[in-house]
Design an enzyme around this catalytic site. Sequence first.
Site, short mmCIF file in Angstrom:
data_model
loop_
_atom_site.label_atom_id
_atom_site.label_comp_id
_atom_site.label_asym_id
_atom_site.label_seq_id
_atom_site.Cartn_x
_atom_site.Cartn_y
_atom_site.Cartn_z
N GLU A 158 0.82 -1.22 0.00
CA GLU A 158 0.00 0.00 0.00
C GLU A 158 0.85 1.27 0.00
O GLU A 158 0.77 2.09 0.92
CB GLU A 158 -0.97 -0.01 1.19
CG GLU A 158 -1.97 -1.14 1.09
CD GLU A 158 -2.99 -1.14 2.24
OE1 GLU A 158 -2.74 -0.48 3.27
OE2 GLU A 158 -4.03 -1.82 2.09
N GLU A 316 -6.40 -7.99 -1.13
CA GLU A 316 -6.81 -8.07 0.28
C GLU A 316 -8.30 -7.80 0.40
O GLU A 316 -8.85 -6.94 -0.30
CB GLU A 316 -6.08 -7.02 1.13
CG GLU A 316 -4.61 -7.26 1.33
CD GLU A 316 -3.99 -6.21 2.26
OE1 GLU A 316 -4.72 -5.60 3.05
OE2 GLU A 316 -2.77 -6.01 2.16
#
Length: 685
Positions: A158, A316
């Site tokens: 991320e 995710e």
Amino acid sequence: MKRSFGPSNDKLPHLIHGADYNPEQWRDHPEVWEEDLRLMELAGCNCMTLGMFSWAQLEPAEGEYDFTWLDEIMDKLAARGIYVIFGTPSGARPHWLAEKYPEVLRVGNNRVRNLFGGRHNHCYTSPLYRAKTAELNTILASRYKDHPALIMWHLSNEYGGECHCELCQDAFRGWLKQKYDNSLDRLNKAWWTTFWSHTYSDWSQIESPAPHGERLTHSLNLDWKRFVTDQTVDFMLAEAAPLRVITPDIPITTNLMGTYPGLNYWKFAPHIDVVSWDNYPQWHCDKSETQLGMEVGFVHDLNRSLKGGKPFLLMESTPSMTNWQAVSKLKKPGMHRLSSLQAVAHGSDSVQYFQWRQSRGSSEKFHGAVVSHSGHEHTRVFRDVAELGGSLARLDEVVGTTTPAEVAIIFDWENRWALEDAQGPRNIGLDYVGAVMSHYKSFWNAGISVDILDMHQDLSRYKLVIAPMLYLVYPGVGEMIEAFVKSGGTFVATYWSGIVDENDLCFLGGFPGPLRRVLGLWSEEVDALLDGEHNSVLATAGWATQESYESSVLCDLIHLEGAEALAVYGQDFYEGRPAVTVHPFGQGEAYYLASRIEDAFHSDFYGYLADRLMLAKNAPFRLPEGVTAQRRTDGEKSFLFVMNFTGATQRLMLPEGLRFEDLLNGTTVEAEAELPAFGVAVWGE
Ligand SMILES: [Zn+2]
């Protein structure tokens, strides 16, 4: 013609089902490892993401490495036929690294350097951090390049945030020198620095935006955000470089974060082989499941569009609850299956979770996981995951297929940055993301596939292009839209479009600037409505199911220059002036919506355009409200995903003679079908 992108790695020609796995947290518990392996098979998992945040375990002291645990778990996974996506560990660093080399720690916009702590707490410019990252990645790639389990590299975690240290300031100045051909005069003009006497006389005077310094020079803010994206991409490329050399055949991804405002993901897409993203909708909270289902569908479509329709990965998601919102709700029965297959419906070739096993301590110990603290398989969540694993295993044919779309909606990060930074006519509540999604909603409801593009993509293959609030328009974009409409395309623009150029300088001579000719109108003024204040839009066109629609936020006061009015304002001193227009242009048409009009209007208006343009609908039957249909195809075989986002059973009436094969249970579907609350079906045809 058959067209498939194929699997992301030929070693694993199935939909990927797996999770982020942190065995390093359980090195003192070998029995947990063995139990994990047993449970992974039970859950129908075929891939785990290893390595993320494991730097301190891999390099406990500078230059001292320990791969014993990683070797062991990689081998154990391979022996069970479970593949590995390897997450490079740069998302968080060991104490020794920050202690010895403080330059790696991030500096905030207040110019204070962070202490060690958290994650993502590093400078993307620091040559030292880049060198350390490349060093470790080189060792990892050399060690595991021929490992049978390895199918993909996952760069860091991320990417996000920004650093304002001196190294970054220097890099920013270098970036600006390159952009403005070393001419400070050009920069001063582009940034309009004569305003407030902010003219720069030396490059060294340029500083990144700061709360206690320069923050209202909008062009500076815009260039800084562009720089942050470019610098992050540059860091990512530095991380990827050794992997590309040592393992040229292993594809590379990094996990994106949906519509995260800080980075322009279109700049990442060309440099990764596979797009992947982390999806954490908050089901059953403040938004209806139908609204949230639509919003998530939009983001899935964006991720599919980033590489021209190539399948992405749902890297995710949570099998249960997230743990960072004020109140964490459990997923109601059916929602795990629905929200997971929704990703596949829009183009994902995986369903992956954060996390495999709940950590015992620290900040994410209550975040949902396949294996809870109870440690066994006798839980509702585990059963949901295992059942989904069984379903995914029946969908091998879906791998590599894509979603052809005839509609494109423009969602552009740079436009968003400029629009949200501008002062006036409304500094709050413009809600670019929500406004764009309000146009998408009609197509999601109707089961019509949509691509989500930025303003630089080729439009020629679409029938309909919608550009909500295209405030910033790059040179050439107006001409591209004109060419699109001239050759028969249909274009829809809205209020607050064509206002500034790429430097955030207003177009002179009349708005909507470069879109004025194609839209056939001039916007003289814009009235901003207060929160809760409304105007009305009166429509007499045949497609209007209401005489009056509510409008809000901004009301554009326009003059027609070739366009004709389809609806007018109902109130205030501009009552009777055009609020919706159409302009025939070449062989196509350009529509203009002069205000933010309620969803019921979009539904009628886009329903009319869908009929007029004969847009392909995914479901050849009526979809009840809250039920959508998405389609993937390889050009020969199609896979229809019908999804019920309502909490009630929905009945679908199929036309006579139409038959589908239910791919999840092997039955034939005809005449009538029922979808339970939060139910999903996958039909082959
Ligand atoms: Zn920095």
